[in-house]
Design a protein around this motif. Structure first.
Motif, PDB file in Angstrom:
ATOM      1  N   LEU A   1      -0.004  -5.868  32.499  1.00 24.28           N
ATOM      2  CA  LEU A   1       0.421  -6.366  33.811  1.00 24.28           C
ATOM      3  C   LEU A   1       1.129  -7.709  33.665  1.00 24.28           C
ATOM      4  CD1 LEU A   1       0.386  -6.414  36.968  1.00 24.28           C
ATOM      5  CD2 LEU A   1      -1.733  -7.723  36.727  1.00 24.28           C
ATOM      6  N   ARG A   2       0.511  -8.631  32.938  1.00 20.22           N
ATOM      7  CA  ARG A   2       1.077  -9.967  32.804  1.00 20.22           C
ATOM      8  C   ARG A   2       2.474  -9.914  32.188  1.00 20.22           C
ATOM      9  NH1 ARG A   2       1.608 -14.657  30.140  1.00 20.22           N
ATOM     10  NH2 ARG A   2       0.963 -16.523  31.242  1.00 20.22           N
ATOM     11  N   SER A   3       2.670  -9.076  31.194  1.00 22.81           N
ATOM     12  CA  SER A   3       3.992  -8.979  30.566  1.00 22.81           C
ATOM     13  C   SER A   3       5.031  -8.458  31.548  1.00 22.81           C
ATOM     14  CB  SER A   3       3.942  -8.100  29.320  1.00 22.81           C
ATOM     15  OG  SER A   3       3.771  -6.739  29.645  1.00 22.81           O
ATOM     16  N   ARG A   4       4.646  -7.498  32.400  1.00 26.30           N
ATOM     17  CA  ARG A   4       5.580  -6.947  33.397  1.00 26.30           C
ATOM     18  C   ARG A   4       5.904  -7.993  34.467  1.00 26.30           C
ATOM     19  NH1 ARG A   4       7.751  -4.785  30.410  1.00 26.30           N
ATOM     20  NH2 ARG A   4       9.124  -4.084  32.058  1.00 26.30           N
ATOM     21  N   VAL A   5       4.904  -8.761  34.890  1.00 32.46           N
ATOM     22  CA  VAL A   5       5.122  -9.806  35.891  1.00 32.46           C
ATOM     23  C   VAL A   5       6.022 -10.892  35.315  1.00 32.46           C
ATOM     24  CG1 VAL A   5       3.994 -11.664  37.198  1.00 32.46           C
ATOM     25  CG2 VAL A   5       3.007  -9.362  37.197  1.00 32.46           C
ATOM     26  N   MET A   6       5.714 -11.356  34.119  1.00 35.99           N
ATOM     27  CA  MET A   6       6.491 -12.437  33.507  1.00 35.99           C
ATOM     28  C   MET A   6       7.937 -12.021  33.238  1.00 35.99           C
ATOM     29  SD  MET A   6       4.788 -15.160  33.392  1.00 35.99           S
ATOM     30  CE  MET A   6       3.580 -14.900  34.663  1.00 35.99           C
ATOM     31  N   ALA A   7       8.159 -10.748  32.992  1.00 37.00           N
ATOM     32  CA  ALA A   7       9.524 -10.263  32.769  1.00 37.00           C
ATOM     33  C   ALA A   7      10.370 -10.372  34.041  1.00 37.00           C
ATOM     34  CB  ALA A   7       9.493  -8.814  32.291  1.00 37.00           C
TER      35      ALA A   7
END
Length: 84
Positions: free
Chosen positions: A51-57
């Motif tokens: 989730l965090r990687s998708r949000v940060m992207a």
């Protein structure tokens, strides 16, 4: 986890639509790679990092390419301000 994930995403992405989109995408990816997720040491951590990687992207960035949290704070503050 949907509501907690959506609240986290909303803090960075500013709108319910964008937040829900990323959470849905995260769950879709998690489903597609379920065997890897299930065999990981900690499935909750696996999902959180995804989730965090998708949000940060997708998060707005400042001039130094860091997530710009100021926009979220300003936006969120205006949503929760009491009348009067």
């Amino acid at each position: 986890m949907t509501s907690a994930y959506t609240a986290y995403a909303r803090a960075f992405l500013l709108t319910d639509h964008r937040a829900r989109w990323v959470v849905t995408e995260t769950f879709d990816i998690l489903w597609l790679c379920w065997s890897s997720a299930a065999s990981s040491e900690n499935i909750r951590r696996y999902a959180w990092h995804l989730l965090r990687s998708r949000v940060m992207a997708r998060a707005h960035r400042d001039a130094e390419d860091r997530p710009d949290l100021r926009r979220g704070l300003l936006h969120g503050g205006s949503l929760h301000r009491s009348p009067g």
